[in-house]
Design a protein around this motif. Structure first.
Motif, PDB file in Angstrom:
ATOM      1  N   VAL A 173       0.833  -1.199   0.000  1.00 56.63           N
ATOM      2  CA  VAL A 173       0.000   0.000   0.000  1.00 56.63           C
ATOM      3  C   VAL A 173       0.867   1.249   0.000  1.00 56.63           C
ATOM      4  O   VAL A 173       0.644   2.182  -0.770  1.00 56.63           O
ATOM      5  CB  VAL A 173      -0.914   0.031   1.243  1.00 56.63           C
ATOM      6  N   PHE A 195      -7.127   3.494   0.171  1.00 51.51           N
ATOM      7  CA  PHE A 195      -7.935   2.276   0.189  1.00 51.51           C
ATOM      8  C   PHE A 195      -8.654   2.121  -1.146  1.00 51.51           C
ATOM      9  O   PHE A 195      -8.704   1.042  -1.718  1.00 51.51           O
ATOM     10  CB  PHE A 195      -8.935   2.398   1.332  1.00 51.51           C
ATOM     11  N   ILE A 198      -6.020   0.989  -3.779  1.00 47.04           N
ATOM     12  CA  ILE A 198      -5.498  -0.380  -3.801  1.00 47.04           C
ATOM     13  C   ILE A 198      -6.568  -1.389  -4.199  1.00 47.04           C
ATOM     14  O   ILE A 198      -6.251  -2.457  -4.701  1.00 47.04           O
ATOM     15  CB  ILE A 198      -4.882  -0.802  -2.452  1.00 47.04           C
ATOM     16  N   LEU A 199      -7.814  -1.052  -3.959  1.00 46.87           N
ATOM     17  CA  LEU A 199      -8.850  -2.017  -4.312  1.00 46.87           C
ATOM     18  C   LEU A 199      -9.530  -1.660  -5.622  1.00 46.87           C
ATOM     19  O   LEU A 199     -10.670  -2.029  -5.874  1.00 46.87           O
ATOM     20  CB  LEU A 199      -9.886  -2.125  -3.189  1.00 46.87           C
ATOM     21  N   GLU A 201      -8.939  -2.731  -8.493  1.00 50.53           N
ATOM     22  CA  GLU A 201      -9.130  -3.885  -9.365  1.00 50.53           C
ATOM     23  C   GLU A 201     -10.218  -4.833  -8.865  1.00 50.53           C
ATOM     24  O   GLU A 201     -10.575  -5.766  -9.553  1.00 50.53           O
ATOM     25  CB  GLU A 201      -7.825  -4.676  -9.464  1.00 50.53           C
ATOM     26  N   LEU A 202     -10.676  -4.607  -7.680  1.00 53.39           N
ATOM     27  CA  LEU A 202     -11.502  -5.632  -7.036  1.00 53.39           C
ATOM     28  C   LEU A 202     -12.946  -5.636  -7.505  1.00 53.39           C
ATOM     29  O   LEU A 202     -13.673  -6.590  -7.247  1.00 53.39           O
ATOM     30  CB  LEU A 202     -11.440  -5.433  -5.513  1.00 53.39           C
TER      31      LEU A 202
ATOM     32  N   GLN B 513      -7.301  -6.633 -17.417  1.00 53.97           N
ATOM     33  CA  GLN B 513      -6.168  -5.912 -16.850  1.00 53.97           C
ATOM     34  C   GLN B 513      -5.063  -6.901 -16.573  1.00 53.97           C
ATOM     35  O   GLN B 513      -5.260  -7.912 -15.922  1.00 53.97           O
ATOM     36  CB  GLN B 513      -6.551  -5.209 -15.550  1.00 53.97           C
ATOM     37  N   THR B 515      -2.645  -7.330 -14.525  1.00 60.84           N
ATOM     38  CA  THR B 515      -1.944  -7.029 -13.287  1.00 60.84           C
ATOM     39  C   THR B 515      -1.851  -8.265 -12.428  1.00 60.84           C
ATOM     40  O   THR B 515      -2.693  -9.142 -12.503  1.00 60.84           O
ATOM     41  CB  THR B 515      -2.672  -5.934 -12.490  1.00 60.84           C
ATOM     42  N   SER B 518      -2.597  -8.530  -6.110  1.00 60.84           N
ATOM     43  CA  SER B 518      -1.809  -8.042  -5.002  1.00 60.84           C
ATOM     44  C   SER B 518      -2.275  -8.699  -3.720  1.00 60.84           C
ATOM     45  O   SER B 518      -3.365  -9.249  -3.635  1.00 60.84           O
ATOM     46  CB  SER B 518      -1.935  -6.531  -4.897  1.00 60.84           C
ATOM     47  N   ASN B 520      -3.052  -7.281  -1.049  1.00 59.70           N
ATOM     48  CA  ASN B 520      -4.205  -6.573  -0.488  1.00 59.70           C
ATOM     49  C   ASN B 520      -5.505  -7.081  -1.071  1.00 59.70           C
ATOM     50  O   ASN B 520      -6.486  -7.276  -0.360  1.00 59.70           O
ATOM     51  CB  ASN B 520      -4.084  -5.079  -0.797  1.00 59.70           C
ATOM     52  N   GLU B 521      -5.492  -7.299  -2.371  1.00 63.89           N
ATOM     53  CA  GLU B 521      -6.708  -7.803  -2.999  1.00 63.89           C
ATOM     54  C   GLU B 521      -7.067  -9.170  -2.453  1.00 63.89           C
ATOM     55  O   GLU B 521      -8.230  -9.463  -2.201  1.00 63.89           O
ATOM     56  CB  GLU B 521      -6.508  -7.898  -4.509  1.00 63.89           C
ATOM     57  N   HIS B 524      -8.601  -8.867   0.889  1.00 60.58           N
ATOM     58  CA  HIS B 524      -9.962  -8.351   0.876  1.00 60.58           C
ATOM     59  C   HIS B 524     -10.945  -9.292   0.208  1.00 60.58           C
ATOM     60  O   HIS B 524     -12.109  -9.309   0.563  1.00 60.58           O
ATOM     61  CB  HIS B 524      -9.988  -6.956   0.257  1.00 60.58           C
ATOM     62  N   THR B 525     -10.446 -10.081  -0.743  1.00 60.80           N
ATOM     63  CA  THR B 525     -11.341 -11.082  -1.324  1.00 60.80           C
ATOM     64  C   THR B 525     -11.782 -12.063  -0.247  1.00 60.80           C
ATOM     65  O   THR B 525     -12.962 -12.389  -0.118  1.00 60.80           O
ATOM     66  CB  THR B 525     -10.614 -11.848  -2.444  1.00 60.80           C
TER      67      THR B 525
END
Lengths: 222, 804
Positions: A173, A195, A198-199, A201-202, B513, B515, B518, B520-521, B524-525
């Protein structure tokens, strides 16, 4: 019984009796077994104030590694008002619905701004779950806590690794959001803007959804 | 014949030179590139020339057998006339081409395919506009034409070769690397398209074609309804090979890719059932209601049976891989053989082989990957990719060749009707089905998505092979069907395949994409998964998150224990992901020149110091070593730590890894950990990384070799491995001594000067014990150790179990 169309009171009575006789002991047992869950649901639905204990009674939630955070989210004032602070002791039906509304599906035709709006709201909800002390940043300590919670159900092996993972994530991050840092600079923590970054792509607006509409209500009352 | 060939070569050369000049005119660059092209072209010509007679032989077996007979006869003659056999000189050089003909030809074809692939990527401009599949078909057409020019019959893509050897690698590759998450999330939609969509297509095209045939009367009037339906069912199936070939090049977003590709994989069951059904019926001639009912049952059996067979083999493969830790070399083989067996077993019962392969690959992957070594994993990956790409190339080339070879019966009405009906049915089907599907989807399919799904419905070689398999006695119009199907394939591959890329750009469809995921992803997933499950539980609503959670729990509790060996079975997904990421970085680190540069995934400009809560300032008040000096020292230390263990490896044919409980994976992790610790220890330096230094000067490199602390630190287990021992600061390398000395002079710890490796070893063991305790208390000492002696930390890490 739903399909019976009684013409007079007698017939109605007869139908009811017949239906009553149809209820088997197994059904009764099932009813009793599902009581805790039902109570939780009923209490919320009736609008009676709901306390943390009520959530803790939910049977299926027991095995959830992030249970405390989920429960906490229901009592977080920040989720109800724009500049709310602290947490509440009990919530009513409206608050419950407000929290639930963070999980609604996006409408079919939305403009780009609306999408962004939904996205921000959902991410804000997540962010608040992580930012426990409400200082606007997720610090390393808080992040470590999150990861530890996530791994808490996998036995005792995860403590050190959790730390490592959180550290790596934080490094990531920091490098994404700040870029180059001088040696004596200090990265305070993840702000909401970071925040979002970083997200990116989610695709949170498509991920954070629960189908409430086609919810099978009979499951609740069986 | 030879004359003919030479003539032909001459002609081709002529054409080629003409083309060549044209090319150069256009491109205007005479460079290495050009020369390369020329050489490939010449190679190609030679290949074609050599293929000509072969192709001829291949397609005319009677020539071969005839020769054989002659030879046989001669042989007999020899034996009978043995009495007056005069001794000939021992043949020093003999010619026996027949003996090697088949494998030789196969190799040549494969070589041709590979060279073609190579060639296209040397001409960037063409491959930007035209998809590879189109070019390959054109090449196939050219070769077929050449063979025909010579006067031989070009070979036809035989269905047996296609279904047994060419198709499985492609499907296994697809199944093994199937992105599970998007696939399962969209399974409903995919199934809808694959089953209902294909059925609709088959019956619509079949029925409408029958109508067209009836209207036309005369010639087409005799075509029966059943043949039309059969043709419809074959032509309606979207082909995974064609879809893969085109979609991989346009980099469309994950959702659309998985929708179209998933459909092409899963509709196999429908096609197989319909095909067998109609084939059966048309030989019998009548259909009853029971037949229809049996057809539906058959569909369920074929698809579910295929999945069952595949899953069984997948579990077997996973279970086998549990025990392969001592024979790493054959690990990849298990994956391939089990999958192939799954495919063949499914084919035995006429189940869907494609479904079996997919199920097998998807089931075994998570467990196999946890069991096998990283090298085996890489091997599997590359082998699958290699096989599938060669198969893919061959399929398209053969499609071209077969077009020239096959008997054709061109009927304008039928062909045009087929193409138009295919398009119409596809569009109608997609629009109609999305109306229904969108009611249930959270993320609706937009009009653009629908368009791409409809447009991406490419047909391919499977349909061709199925038609080719038809019995000519029952299907009088087989040739016409073959022509029509080839036209449809060409239309979809050429027209749709070539225009889909500009259309995607034009419509601004979301692209994939590129990429890395990461950390972080990933966090969070997982967090979201648990959150959604939790919320569902609170509402008392048993949605699919709930069931997914249950399934995961079951998997973790029982299945993983059975199928995964050792500690890794208990590893949570997040930790596994973290390790994988760490590992990837470690590899990049090693590849990027001995760790002088940290990979991009690891932030290179931010250090642990920046994110860690501030430490007491006393740590900062350490004696400073000059920056440049420090870098140099660190570099030397680090490269030593990494290179040594690699050098310890000995080559053995049967074992890839000398030490069974230490595979490459561990190696790299250790190295990475070591690196990290080094960084942590040297608190003087606040960067996690050093800016990439210029390549090592020979002096430093030699110094690195010389001051190699690891050479001495061999664990007892690895004792029997031949090792390269390097003398420390030996008199043979004066420069290295000077460098080592130099940096020692600069460091303030003079006592340890003469014992860089061996002597320090003793102290290191002591230091190791209180390593954790002293971590914060004695920064001074730590710094000293880091500068003077890299050994202890390295050794320390080695003994520590890193999988907690």
């Amino acid at each position: 019984m739903r399909y019976a169309r009684p013409n007079n009171a007698e017939e109605l009575k007869a139908t009811i009796r017949a239906t009553w006789a149809l209820i088997t002991p197994e059904q009764c047992h099932r009813l009793i077994d599902s009581m805790p869950r039902r109570i939780a649901a009923v209490i919320q639905a009736k609008g009676a104030p709901t306390k943390r204990d009520d959530f803790n009674k939910v049977q299926d939630l027991k095995d959830n590694p992030i249970r405390s955070q989920i429960v906490e989210a229901f009592f977080d004032r920040r989720n109800f008002q724009k500049d709310g602070v602290g947490s509440m002791e009990e919530i009513g039906f409206e608050e419950f619905l407000t929290v639930m509304s963070y999980f609604r599906a996006p409408a079919l035709h939305t403009t780009e701004e609306q999408r962004e709006e939904i996205r921000r709201a959902k991410l804000r909800f997540l962010f608040n779950m992580h930012d426990t002390d409400n200082d606007g940043t997720i610090t390393l300590e808080e992040y470590r806590h999150v990861v530890e919670e996530l791994l808490s159900r996998s036995g005792s092996l995860g403590k050190e690794t959790a730390k490592g993972i959180a550290d790596a994530a934080m490094l990531e991050v920091a490098s994404i959001s700040v870029g180059h840092m001088a040696p004596d600079e200090f990265y305070e923590g993840i702000t909401f803007e970071d925040f979002l970054k970083i997200l990116k792509e989610l695709e949170i607006e498509t991920r954070m959804n629960i189908r409430f509409l086609n919810m099978d209500t009979t499951v609740l009352c069986k | 014949m030879i004359l003919c060939i030479t003539k032909c070569i001459h002609y081709v050369l002529h054409v080629a030179i003409f083309k060549k000049t044209n090319d150069t005119k256009v491109i205007h660059q005479i460079s290495i590139m050009d020369r390369l092209k020329r050489t490939t072209f010449i190679l190609f010509l030679m290949l074609v020339a050599s293929l000509l007679p072969l192709g001829g032989h291949a397609s005319s077996p009677e020539v071969g057998t005839g020769n054989g007979k002659v030879r046989d006869h001669q042989g007999n003659g020899d034996t009978t006339h043995k009495a007056n056999y005069t001794k000939k000189a021992f043949p020093v050089l003999s010619f026996d081409y027949k003996n090697v003909r088949t494998p030789f030809e196969i190799s040549l074809w494969v070589l041709l395919a590979s060279l073609m692939k190579l060639g296209f990527h040397l001409i960037p401009r063409v491959s930007n506009i035209v998809p590879e599949s189109c070019l390959l078909i054109v090449v196939g057409l050219l070769i077929g034409g050449l063979i025909k020019l010579v006067g031989e019959d070009p070979p036809v893509l035989s269905s047996k070769v296609f279904f047994f050897y060419l198709l499985p690698p492609i499907i296994l590759d697809a199944g093994y690397f199937l992105p599970m998450r998007p696939f399962t999330e969209n399974l409903g939609t995919i199934l809808m398209f694959a089953v209902v969509g294909t059925l609709w297509n088959a019956f619509f095209i079949g029925g409408a074609l029958y109508g067209v045939c009836q209207l036309e009367g005369d010639y087409l009037g005799k075509v029966e309804l059943l043949s039309c339906l059969l043709f419809g069912s074959v032509v309606s199936a979207v082909d995974p090979v064609a879809v893969l070939a085109v979609f991989e090049e346009i980099h469309i977003n994950e959702l659309l890719h998985i929708l179209v590709f998933g459909e092409s994989l899963l509709n196999d069951a429908v096609t197989v059932v319909l095909y067998h059904l109609f084939e059966e019926f048309s030989s019998v001639g009548t259909i009853t209601v029971t037949d229809v009912f049996l057809g539906i049952v058959c569909f369920l059996v074929v698809s579910l049976g295929g999945i069952m067979v595949g899953a069984m083999y997948g579990i077997l493969a996973a279970f086998t891989s549990r025990f392969t830790s001592h024979t790493r070399v054959i690990e990849p083989l298990f994956v391939f053989v089990y999958s192939y067996l799954a495919y063949l077993s499914a084919e035995v019962f006429h189940l869907s082989g494609i479904m079996a392969l997919i199920a097998c690959g998807a089931v075994m992957r998570p467990y196999v990957e946890a069991n096998i070594s990283h090298k085996s994993h890489t091997t599997i990956k590359y082998f699958l990719k290699m096989w599938s790409s060669v198969s893919d190339t061959l399929i398209f080339i053969f499609l071209g060749v077969s077009t020239v070879a096959g008997k054709h019966n061109w009927n304008w009405t039928f062909v045009i009707a087929t193409v138009v009906l295919c398009l119409v049915a596809r569009v109608l089907g997609v629009i109609g089905l999305t109306l229904v599907i969108n009611k249930f989807r959270i993320v609706k399919l937009t009009t653009k998505d629908q368009f791409i799904i409809a447009y991406g419905g490419l047909r391919g070689a499977i349909a061709f092979s199925l038609i080719y398999l038809l019995d000519e006695n029952h299907f009088a119009r087989k040739d016409m069907f073959l022509t029509a199907i080839i036209t449809v394939i060409f239309f979809t591959v050429f027209v749709q395949g070539m225009t889909i890329r500009p259309l995607v750009d034009l419509l601004a469809v979301k692209k994939k994409q590129e990429t890395k995921r990461s950390i972080n992803e990933e966090i969070h997933t997982q967090f979201l998964d648990h959150l959604l499950t939790g919320i569902e539980d609170i509402c008392g609503h048993y949605g699919h998150h709930h069931w997914k959670d249950k399934l995961n729990r079951f998997n973790k509790k029982y299945v993983k224990k059975c199928l995964i060996a050792g500690e890794r079975s208990k590893e949570p997904q997040l930790i596994a992901f973290y390790h994988k990421m760490e590992f990837k970085q470690a590899i990049e680190l090693v590849e990027s020149g001995g760790g002088s540069k940290l990979p991009s995934a690891m932030p290179s400009t931010v250090s642990m110091q920046n994110i860690q809560p501030k430490k007491p300032s006393q740590e900062r008040a350490l004696p400073q070593v000059s920056k440049a000096r420090e870098e140099e020292i660190r570099k030397i230390l680090r490269t030593n730590l990494q290179k040594t263990r690699l050098r310890l490896r000995s080559y053995n044919r049967h074992t890839l890894v000398a030490d069974p409980d230490e595979d490459g994976w561990n190696e790299f992790l250790i190295k990475r950990k070591r690196m990290k610790d080094l960084e942590k220890m040297s608190h003087v330096n606040n960067y996690l990384t050093v800016p990439a230094p210029p390549p090592d000067s020979p002096t430093i490199a030699r110094a690195r070799l010389a001051s190699d602390p690891q050479a001495w630190v061999i664990k007892p287990v690895t004792g029997d491995i031949p090792t390269i021992k390097v003398e420390l600061a030996s008199p043979q390398s004066p420069e290295s001594v000077s460098v080592v000395d130099e940096f020692k002079k600069s460091s303030y710890e003079q006592e340890d000067e003469d014992g860089d490796g061996l002597v320090m070893k003793a102290t290191s063991l002591v230091a190791k014990k209180d390593e954790t305790g002293e971590d914060d208390k004695e920064p001074q000492q730590r710094l000293q150790r880091c500068l003077s002696d890299p050994g202890p930390s390295a050794e320390d890490e080695e003994d520590e179990p890193f999988l907690p």
